[in-house]
Design an enzyme around this catalytic site. Structure first.
Site, PDB file in Angstrom:
ATOM      1  N   CYS A   1      -9.943   2.151   8.161  1.00 52.85           N
ATOM      2  CA  CYS A   1     -10.248   3.357   8.925  1.00 52.85           C
ATOM      3  C   CYS A   1      -8.953   4.113   9.088  1.00 52.85           C
ATOM      4  CB  CYS A   1     -10.815   3.020  10.302  1.00 52.85           C
ATOM      5  SG  CYS A   1      -9.645   2.201  11.373  1.00 52.85           S
TER       6      CYS A   1
ATOM      7  N   GLN B   1       0.833  -1.201   0.000  1.00 48.94           N
ATOM      8  CA  GLN B   1       0.000   0.000   0.000  1.00 48.94           C
ATOM      9  C   GLN B   1       0.870   1.254   0.000  1.00 48.94           C
ATOM     10  OE1 GLN B   1      -3.179  -2.052   2.972  1.00 48.94           O
ATOM     11  NE2 GLN B   1      -3.615   0.094   2.604  1.00 48.94           N
TER      12      GLN B   1
ATOM     13  N   GLU C   1     -13.259   5.124   4.204  1.00 49.45           N
ATOM     14  CA  GLU C   1     -13.262   4.446   5.492  1.00 49.45           C
ATOM     15  C   GLU C   1     -14.422   4.865   6.385  1.00 49.45           C
ATOM     16  OE1 GLU C   1      -9.236   5.493   6.195  1.00 49.45           O
ATOM     17  OE2 GLU C   1      -8.529   3.643   5.300  1.00 49.45           O
TER      18      GLU C   1
END
Lengths: 806, 290
Positions: free
Chosen positions: A385, A237, A760
């Site tokens: 999140c 990521q 998120e």
């Protein structure tokens, strides 16, 4: 002449810029099985590595006998900690300032911990060899329950830290203590509680779960001994950070490391960290001289790389008798597992848990977080999140419901009474954040009207009476959740990862014919950046989105960025894109002025080019300007049309939303049916409403899974149980409720396009909505709090405790 | 999740399959749909050296009616069971149960023979076959024999099937027209095994239960034929008290393990709940059919 009859609306629509429901361009390849994931990449002479993993949660390793495995034809190497020691790679630094064993160094601290890395010609031989390696263990006492980890006689889980009474985040109170992090005004908060009319207190556990992307973590490392160059394809990521860490650890210069994140099949935080598989593959390719691939299987993914949550939050709220909140006090016991490998910005050991005051105007608050070691897998990532924000939202949203119940107030009314008001923004929270913008009352009122909230409450009351009369065995819950997120990490003044500031970047290059290639430091794992980033550029520069190619993930070509997680892409990289585009636009204006023989100040922007003020017939499109920029630039002006921007955001962004869940529960089976779920999101400027809707659907589905049963569970011996899709709850289309989505728009005042991030929010706001619905259903029977997850058997147990089966 | 080495056999007839199995004894395993065995092999919990794939044996496939008996070949897939018009009219409970097994992809591969022969207490068909009074036809080196489904299961993964024997077909007596039926399965999600499930076949006469058969899935190490629960229903109108008593009788023979689906106590209670619900549904269907 056709050009002349095209209306302004048509010119604008042709761009497919911001606000357009543009179809996802990446889906053309994904839906045809033509994505290019790590496991699709094959290199000549490639071999396969995999791990021998610990059977036990806590044991000394007496002996590792790999002789039979090494004798198996096709086995190339078996690496253990002893082999990595001379390279100094048997331990690695974690993102949280701790160290983690790459391969177990004399002892294992969690089940399935990596002990040896076997490299063989193919995956079958690798697995055959793993079966042949004999590990002799001496079992040690196990700590599974975080509440037992700091008992005076608790076993020492990390002898490598023996005597170190100061960790990366200050003093340690116990040999299994990692850090204590506190914020807020303790004495003012204590005083608020001493003088309060009403107080509530509840320990709210947010259980351990896992991001479980469809594609597990994997990499392919290849070292070219002649050039001294390392190439690593991986599920990253944050590819640039991986390259920097790889360079620091391997001592290979950063320019000789090529880290490439190809298509990624979901991340949700799982693919932020650095894992033993990456290090071992890199060492193995350097040692063997051939490319080494490592691919996690599902059980390995669920049981070793990056759990989420495991926060145990003792939550207290003080209020006046008419329901005005006067203080918030939260203590968190945070189970970080065997190594502190939380993926948070380095100065934030508990992430942004201090957003726990939520959407409410708390005059004072205090938060203390104790991180502890246990014999569980390390991780603590932000599963869809921002850092610990879903824990914070769960804490305050359950807390507000518990307070409403104690006060005998409607939970929606209690929220309306305590919201930060529109005119208070920018708002300084009691725990240190400056909320950039918000309009909570408008959002809440719109949501309540949309679902006919008062009528639902009346229906619920009637059903409760029918239940008491024995006419039905079904009870009804209405879950209210109003969340405020904090995303877009982040400003360099308070956000870095291992010293790397959390800016992000964009590089935009317009070709002579007016098409564009643009590269960013972010990395899509399914978010649709190839679609949405082009839309931002299309609107900013007046070039159709279809003429814009977006590239991410190749550290050789993309500008340095911190990657995609914590809903940071739109707030940070999205801002960089707009800023880079504006640099280009400024130069384009100079060129247009030259071409039109007017002053720059006589020009105005008009959808896809510049026109002369008061004389709109005289104009130059961006395409015309692009050609001129290379071939006939104004004298003295550098040819070409491209720009780079590194964006250091001045503040976080604060998306918010109002979610409502209507649920019917069969008290005899504990099965909960979601009748209705309504989600209103305010993420500021909306770049692509269809992608937003998709993001909200996905996030709500994950929230539903987490709240209603998704769990990484350990038995008392530290065995991880249920770490396969047989038990780990991934809802299918059958279980997934129907989602109703809605929105308001409150643009971020500091973001160049006013966008805030949305990916998120649905997880953050969704989990408390589901949990509040279950709790709301049982409230009239005298229940104050039922812990998650709310799978059928636990709901049934709650019903049983309340005596409804008698 | 990578299996070890094995030799793959694909016989074309039952005789050939039996011969290959006999030649390799304990080292060989027959393979039908593979949805239990192959995952076990990938986990290396099963390590057969010889895998005898029955997919090439056409005589093991198909559904036919022979008088008042329906015969289903062992290699008939769950998808085939769902598609069968014959079963839909004569034995609709098979369709109802099949639709609750796993998911459409798995049902295309999974077979009734594999489902009943593996002895996995989580499988749905064994309990149903006990409820229906089915008979299993077995074939081995020493010839053919039959075993009643109600006598077949001895423990988890432990059945009357001898080493080297394969289950070739299942014969099921057709229940009377107008019978009531229900397969009530409580599960966490699509694809899951039952938390508890109950199969019921009954007939009603003058508003009272005339015949009744009940069996339970996944609440013990074997499927359970709930004889006492069924007896309690006979001659009643399945009033609330009877349903409760039948549920209690089902619970009393249940001995589930605690697992991700719940505590042993919960799963036992659910055996009672799904039994009562299956009975009520079967009765209402019988009344409608009458």
């Amino acid at each position: 002449m056709n050009e002349m009859v095209i209306t302004r609306e048509q010119r604008e629509a042709r761009l497919e810029g911001m606000g357009c429901k543009r179809k996802r361009v990446e889906d053309v390849r994904f839906t045809q099985g033509r994505g290019n994931y790590v496991d699709d990449i094959k290199m000549p002479n490639m071999v396969h590595g995999d791990f021998v993993r610990s059977q036990y949660a806590h044991a000394k390793i007496v002996k590792i006998d790999a002789s039979k495995a090494k004798a198996l034809p096709g086995v190339i190497a078996v690496l253990t900690a002893e082999d990595l020691k001379p390279l100094g790679l048997h331990w690695m630094p974690t993102l949280a300032g701790d160290v983690q064993a790459v391969l177990a160094d004399g002892k294992v601290c969690f089940q399935n911990q990596e002990i040896a890395f076997v490299v063989a010609e193919n995956r079958y031989i690798t697995d055959d060899a793993i079966q042949l390696i004999e590990v002799e263990y001496e079992e040690l006492p196990v700590v599974v329950d975080p509440f037992q980890s700091m008992a005076p006689d608790a076993p020492v889980l990390r002898p490598d830290l023996d005597g170190k009474m100061t960790g990366a985040h200050g003093p340690r109170k116990h040999h299994n203590h990692i850090f204590e992090w506190t914020i807020g005004d303790q004495s003012a908060t204590d005083l608020a509680f001493e003088t309060a009319d009403v107080t509530v207190k509840e320990m709210l556990s947010y259980h351990r779960t896992h991001p479980s992307p469809l594609e597990t973590c994997q990499c392919l490392a290849s070292f070219d001994k002649i050039k001294g160059e390392l190439t690593v394809y991986g599920t990253f990521q944050a590819p640039h950070v991986i390259r920097t860490v790889a360079s620091l650890l391997s001592k290979i210069p950063e320019h000789k490391i090529h880290v490439i994140a190809p298509d990624i099949g979901g991340g949700f935080g799982n693919k932020v960290g650095a894992y033993a598989g990456y290090i071992c593959s890199i060492v193995a390719t350097i040692v063997t001289g051939v490319p080494v691939k490592w691919v996690e299987d599902r059980m390995e993914n669920l049981s070793t790389t990056s759990f989420a949550r495991d926060y145990h939050m003792t939550t207290e709220i003080a209020a006046t008798k008419d329901g005005k909140v006067t203080g918030l006090r939260v203590h968190v016991l945070a189970d970080h597992g065997a190594f502190d490998a939380c993926a948070d910005p380095s100065k934030w050991p508990a992430g942004f848990m201090n957003i726990v005051t939520g959407s409410y105007d708390f005059p004072t608050a205090h938060l203390a977080v104790d991180g502890v070691y246990t014999n569980k897998a390390p991780g603590g990532v932000a599963y869809r999140c921002s850092f610990r924000v879903t824990e914070a939202a769960y804490c305050i949203e359950r807390g507000m419901d518990i307070l409403a119940q104690k006060l005998g107030m409607d939970p929606a009314d209690l929220r309306l009474k305590n919201f930060i008001r529109r005119e208070q923004f920018p708002y300084q929270s009691a725990l240190g954040w400056e909320y950039d913008s918000g309009d909570y009352h408008t959002a809440m009122n719109k949501a309540m009207e949309a679902i006919s909230y008062r009528a639902l409450r009346a229906e619920q009351k009637a059903k409760q009476e029918a239940f008491r009369r024995g006419e039905t065995r079904e009870i009804m819950g209405i879950g209210v959740s109003f969340f405020t997120e904090i995303v877009g990490a982040g400003p360099s003044k308070n956000c870095d990862i291992l010293g790397v500031a959390m800016f992000d970047s964009a590089e935009i290059r317009i070709h002579p014919t007016g098409s564009i290639i643009a590269r960013m430091g972010s990395k899509s794992q399914g978010q649709g950046h190839e679609t949405t980033w082009a839309q931002i550029i299309a609107t900013e520069l007046g070039i159709p989105a279809d003429d814009i190619m977006i590239e991410e993930g190749n550290t050789d070509t993309a500008p340095y960025g911190l990657g995609t997680y914590g809903s940071r892409s739109t707030p940070v990289a999205g801002a960089a894109i707009a800023m880079a585009a504006r640099k280009i636009k400024n130069k384009a204006q100079m060129i247009a002025a030259h071409l039109l023989e007017v002053s720059e100040y006589d020009l105005e922007w008009d959808i896809d080019g510049f026109r002369v003020k008061g004389n709109p017939e005289r104009s130059k499109t961006m395409k015309e300007i692009a050609w001129a920029s290379y071939n006939s630039p104004p004298p003295g002006l550098e040819p070409g049309l491209e720009a780079v921007n590194y964006y250091d955001p001045p503040n976080m962004t604060y998306p918010f939303g109002a979610y409502f869940c209507v649920m019917d529960i069969d008290v005899d089976t504990g099965v909960a049916k979601i009748r209705r779920f309504y989600a209103l999101d305010d993420c500021g400027t909306r770049i692509n409403p269809m992608i937003i809707e998709g993001q909200v659907h996905g996030g709500l589905t994950e929230a539903f899974a987490i709240a209603m049963g998704q769990e990484i569970k350990y038995d008392e011996l530290g065995n991880v149980v249920g770490a396969s899709f047989m038990d780990f709850f991934i809802p299918t289309a059958v279980e997934t409720p129907h989602w109703e989505t809605d929105h308001t728009v409150t643009p971020s005042p500091h973001h160049p396009i006013g966008a805030k991030g949305v990916g998120e929010s649905p997880n953050v706001g969704g989990v408390p909505a589901f949990s509040n619905a279950v709790n709301d259903a049982f409230g009239f029977l005298g229940s104050t709090h039922i812990q998650m997850p709310h799978d059928a058997w636990r709901v049934w147990e709650a019903a049983k405790k309340l005596g409804v089966h008698a | 999740m990578i299996p070890g080495q094995f030799v793959y056999h694909r016989p074309a007839s039952i005789a050939e399959a039996v011969a290959v199995l006999a030649a390799h004894g304990d080292e060989a395993r027959p393979l039908s749909g593979g949805h239990s065995l192959i995952p076990m092999m990938k986990l290396r919990m099963a390590t057969p050296e010889h895998l005898v794939d029955l997919a090439g044996i056409s005589e093991l496939k198909g559904i036919s009616q022979q008088g008042q008996t329906i015969v289903i070949g062992a290699m008939t897939t769950q998808a085939d069971l769902i598609k069968s018009d014959l079963l839909a009219s004569a034995l609709p409970i098979i369709r109802e149960t099949s639709l609750q097994i796993a998911d459409p992809q798995i049902r295309t591969k999974g077979t009734i023979g594999g489902n009943v022969a593996n002895g996995d207490p989580g499988n749905d068909m064994p309990g149903l076959m006990q409820c229906l009074g089915a008979t299993y036809h077995l074939s081995g080196a020493s010839g053919e024999r039959t075993v009643a489904a109600r006598d077949f299961y001895q423990g988890a993964y432990f059945t009357s099937l001898d080493v080297g024997e394969i289950l070739t077909s299942i014969s099921i007596p057709v229940p009377p027209a107008g019978h009531g039926y229900a397969y009530e399965k409580l599960k966490r999600k699509i694809g899951d095994y039952a938390t508890a499930a109950t199969a019921v076949i009954l007939t009603m006469a003058d508003g009272k239960v005339a015949t009744c058969s009940i069996a339970l899935t996944n609440v013990s190490s074997t499927p359970l034929f709930a004889e006492e629960a069924a007896q309690l229903c006979l001659g009643t109108s399945l009033d609330a008290a009877t349903l409760k008593a039948a549920g209690e009788a089902a619970k009393s023979i249940s001995d589930p393990a605690a697992d991700g689906r719940g505590t042993a106590e919960y799963r036992r209670e659910m055996a009672g709940v799904v039994t009562a619900r299956a009975l009520a549904k079967a009765a209402s269907r019988a009344m409608k059919g009458a």
